[in-house]
Motif scaffolding. Sequence first.
Motif, PDB file in Angstrom:
ATOM      1  N   GLU A  57      21.567  -9.066  -6.212  1.00  0.00           N
ATOM      2  CA  GLU A  57      20.877  -7.885  -5.709  1.00  0.00           C
ATOM      3  C   GLU A  57      20.090  -8.188  -4.446  1.00  0.00           C
ATOM      4  N   SER A  58      20.121  -9.464  -3.999  1.00  0.00           N
ATOM      5  CA  SER A  58      19.417  -9.827  -2.770  1.00  0.00           C
ATOM      6  C   SER A  58      19.973  -9.040  -1.599  1.00  0.00           C
ATOM      7  N   SER A  59      19.229  -8.996  -0.531  1.00  0.00           N
ATOM      8  CA  SER A  59      19.648  -8.225   0.643  1.00  0.00           C
ATOM      9  C   SER A  59      20.593  -9.051   1.505  1.00  0.00           C
ATOM     10  N   TYR A  60      21.761  -8.491   1.805  1.00  0.00           N
ATOM     11  CA  TYR A  60      22.731  -9.138   2.695  1.00  0.00           C
ATOM     12  C   TYR A  60      23.075  -8.163   3.815  1.00  0.00           C
ATOM     13  N   MET A  84      24.724  -0.648   0.799  1.00  0.00           N
ATOM     14  CA  MET A  84      24.392   0.508   1.620  1.00  0.00           C
ATOM     15  C   MET A  84      24.339   0.144   3.094  1.00  0.00           C
ATOM     16  N   ASN A  85      24.088  -1.147   3.400  1.00  0.00           N
ATOM     17  CA  ASN A  85      24.026  -1.589   4.792  1.00  0.00           C
ATOM     18  C   ASN A  85      25.416  -1.752   5.413  1.00  0.00           C
ATOM     19  N   CYS A  86      26.460  -1.731   4.581  1.00  0.00           N
ATOM     20  CA  CYS A  86      27.824  -1.923   5.094  1.00  0.00           C
ATOM     21  C   CYS A  86      28.359  -0.581   5.584  1.00  0.00           C
ATOM     22  N   SER A  87      27.817  -0.096   6.650  1.00  0.00           N
ATOM     23  CA  SER A  87      28.081   1.279   7.097  1.00  0.00           C
ATOM     24  C   SER A  87      29.498   1.482   7.610  1.00  0.00           C
ATOM     25  N   LYS A  88      30.234   0.405   7.900  1.00  0.00           N
ATOM     26  CA  LYS A  88      31.586   0.529   8.429  1.00  0.00           C
ATOM     27  C   LYS A  88      32.661   0.324   7.365  1.00  0.00           C
ATOM     28  N   LEU A  89      32.254   0.260   6.106  1.00  0.00           N
ATOM     29  CA  LEU A  89      33.218   0.031   5.029  1.00  0.00           C
ATOM     30  C   LEU A  89      34.270   1.136   4.980  1.00  0.00           C
ATOM     31  N   GLN A  90      35.535   0.720   4.902  1.00  0.00           N
ATOM     32  CA  GLN A  90      36.638   1.652   4.687  1.00  0.00           C
ATOM     33  C   GLN A  90      37.287   1.450   3.325  1.00  0.00           C
ATOM     34  N   PRO A 108      25.496   4.742  -7.593  1.00  0.00           N
ATOM     35  CA  PRO A 108      24.374   5.112  -6.727  1.00  0.00           C
ATOM     36  C   PRO A 108      24.748   6.255  -5.787  1.00  0.00           C
ATOM     37  N   PRO A 109      23.898   7.247  -5.634  1.00  0.00           N
ATOM     38  CA  PRO A 109      24.231   8.405  -4.780  1.00  0.00           C
ATOM     39  C   PRO A 109      24.496   8.044  -3.334  1.00  0.00           C
ATOM     40  N   TRP A 110      23.919   6.940  -2.850  1.00  0.00           N
ATOM     41  CA  TRP A 110      24.074   6.627  -1.432  1.00  0.00           C
ATOM     42  C   TRP A 110      25.503   6.242  -1.047  1.00  0.00           C
ATOM     43  N   ILE A 111      26.388   6.025  -2.006  1.00  0.00           N
ATOM     44  CA  ILE A 111      27.786   5.745  -1.662  1.00  0.00           C
ATOM     45  C   ILE A 111      28.382   6.920  -0.888  1.00  0.00           C
ATOM     46  N   GLY A 112      27.903   8.129  -1.164  1.00  0.00           N
ATOM     47  CA  GLY A 112      28.393   9.296  -0.448  1.00  0.00           C
ATOM     48  C   GLY A 112      28.041   9.305   1.025  1.00  0.00           C
ATOM     49  N   GLN A 113      27.189   8.365   1.480  1.00  0.00           N
ATOM     50  CA  GLN A 113      26.776   8.317   2.885  1.00  0.00           C
ATOM     51  C   GLN A 113      27.738   7.528   3.765  1.00  0.00           C
TER      52      GLN A 113
END
Length: 673
Positions: free
Chosen positions: A94-97, A121-127, A141-146
């Motif tokens: 769960e550490s921050s990467y 959530m930081n992997c904003s370019k994930l396809q 987690p709801p943020w996957i929709g972002q």
Amino acid sequence: MTLLSTLDVASNYLEGDLPPSLSACNQLTILSFAKNKLSGEIPMQFAKLESLSFVSLSNNSFKNISGALAVFQNCRKLSTLILTKNFHGERIPESSYDFRNLSILAVGNCNLFGKIPFWLMNCSKLQVLDLSWNNLSGTIPPWIGQFDRLIYLDISNNSLTGEIPKNLTDLKNLRLVRASTYGNSMSEPLYVKHSRRIGGLQYNQISGFPPALYLNDNGFNGTIWPEFGDLKALHVLDLSSNYITGGIPETIQICVAHNNFHGEVPTGGQFFSFSSSSFEGNPGLCRELNPCNGSLANSGRTREIPSGVGGRIGKNSMFGIIISVAVGIGVLLGIILVRISKKEGRDQVEEEEEVEAGAMEKRSFESGSKLVLFFQRTDGKNLTANDILRATNDFDQANIIGCGGFGLVYKACLPDGTKAAVKKLTGDCGQMEREFRAEVEALSRARHENLVSLKGYCRNGDDRLLIYSFMENGSLDYWLHEKMDGGSLLRWELRLKIAKGSARGLAYLHNICEPNIIHRDVKSSNILLDERFEAHLADFGLSRLIHPYDTHVTTDLVGTLGYIPPEYGQTLTATLKGDIFSFGVVLLELLAGRRPIDVCKGRGCRNLVSWVIQMKVEGKEERIFDEVIWREEDEKELSMVLDIACRCICADSRRRPSIEEVVSLLVGVGTQD
């Protein structure tokens, strides 16, 4: 070797730890140790490999996933990270990467536990994100929709619970008419496993991934958001084997097997074409022969949801009900079919037993014999299913040479030393059996130098095996669209040769073979090339026999996007002229070097047929031709073949030429026969 840029030692038998000294190769962009027997931790020194863009360590026994992620986050150019089948039973950190440029992350089949980590959530370019076949718990987690670029999410076969968040319907790229991909190639295939029994599906490039949400085999409850219907680019939404209740929104078409749905299955959209297996395991769901006023639908029977929703308690009793009903229906249908068969005589039986293997082999096959039944085998030696297993190294992934809708194709070395291609059909039992029988029936009748040769076939348990002659140069699709320099090696003379050979094979099916055969899936990936680049038409799993005086066969909407003739979607009938349309698209591929559908092209250029027609209307025909084959001295021949292709893709099927005309016109191009 400090200037080394690519190191690929995948699929060997390497053991031990990774050498820290490899970090001195600071020009490395591609690093693959996949499918070995390596162990230990990823050396911290690998953090110096800042040029890495692709890393695959899958199918080893590495440890300490936290350390691995800490190392690779320093590789700022990293776009693909495949860690599948490692770090067995560890907790997902769960550490921050920081993986800000990552497009593909595959950490499936590791039996990891914990929750879906917040640092994703930081992997904003994930396809592409694959976390399947782990033991992850908690909720989505709801943020996957972002994620703006995400087209493929697989979190199946975990222990996730709770409701599916509505935010998942906000995935921007899936709301487009066609999902966009950013970057189009990978340095090696990624295998994604959807079943313990079936091998992983192979994906060679990002554009090859179907826009999909695999949420199956978890413990999700609640209802389905109608907003899933707004994801216009979505091809697959798998919610099977959960505890979802309520009705099925009419806005979506999905697989919802083994839940607790009730009411009528909608009849709009493509629901009419869905197999019953898409809805099985829902006792309160009614469809067609099981109307909602029936006793089962209104009985109020529901599957009890246990307190530990991550489990699978309660399915056995449900399956008992289904099996009992199925047996009863099977007996009834058996009686009806026996009476029908007596009434109609032996015509159909005789037709099915015309397979050249003979009646003796047919009976052996039907009884479940594990002998491989060969056509025209002269050495008198029997070959068994176990021989095929050994010939393919137990269907090892390293021997995969192709994939189709219902199975993979493997390279095999038979006991006599000859090479063969073995197609292993798996999947939906009914459709698999139909494809198997269609291949055997078609290729046992059809023998031609431009058709792939069926050497033998076998039924082994739940699998169906088809053995073909081996084609050294693979498929036309591979040379045109997959192989990095394939297009430049396929000069115009060679492409014209392939076009002529393919046309002759199709002409044999349409005119000479008795009865005639409609292929229904003519495309570049079904044109195989031998060592001399002679074309062989292949894959007859969707083919249909057409008897004298028939003009068409009734069909479901089948085929491959980009090759399907426009009339199929309107009339649901397959004709010989439908094959002509598909062959015309293949001719355009040979001329333009482009895929029939390319989502990476700009709007108006994605559909090859539409684009070619537009170029001709605007008088820009020269833009159609692949620059690799363009020579001024070949301009006349190129234009002649383009005219033939355009006649084949005419929207009015009545105006398309017959295959005899196509062969005659192609023979007139150039000096070759």
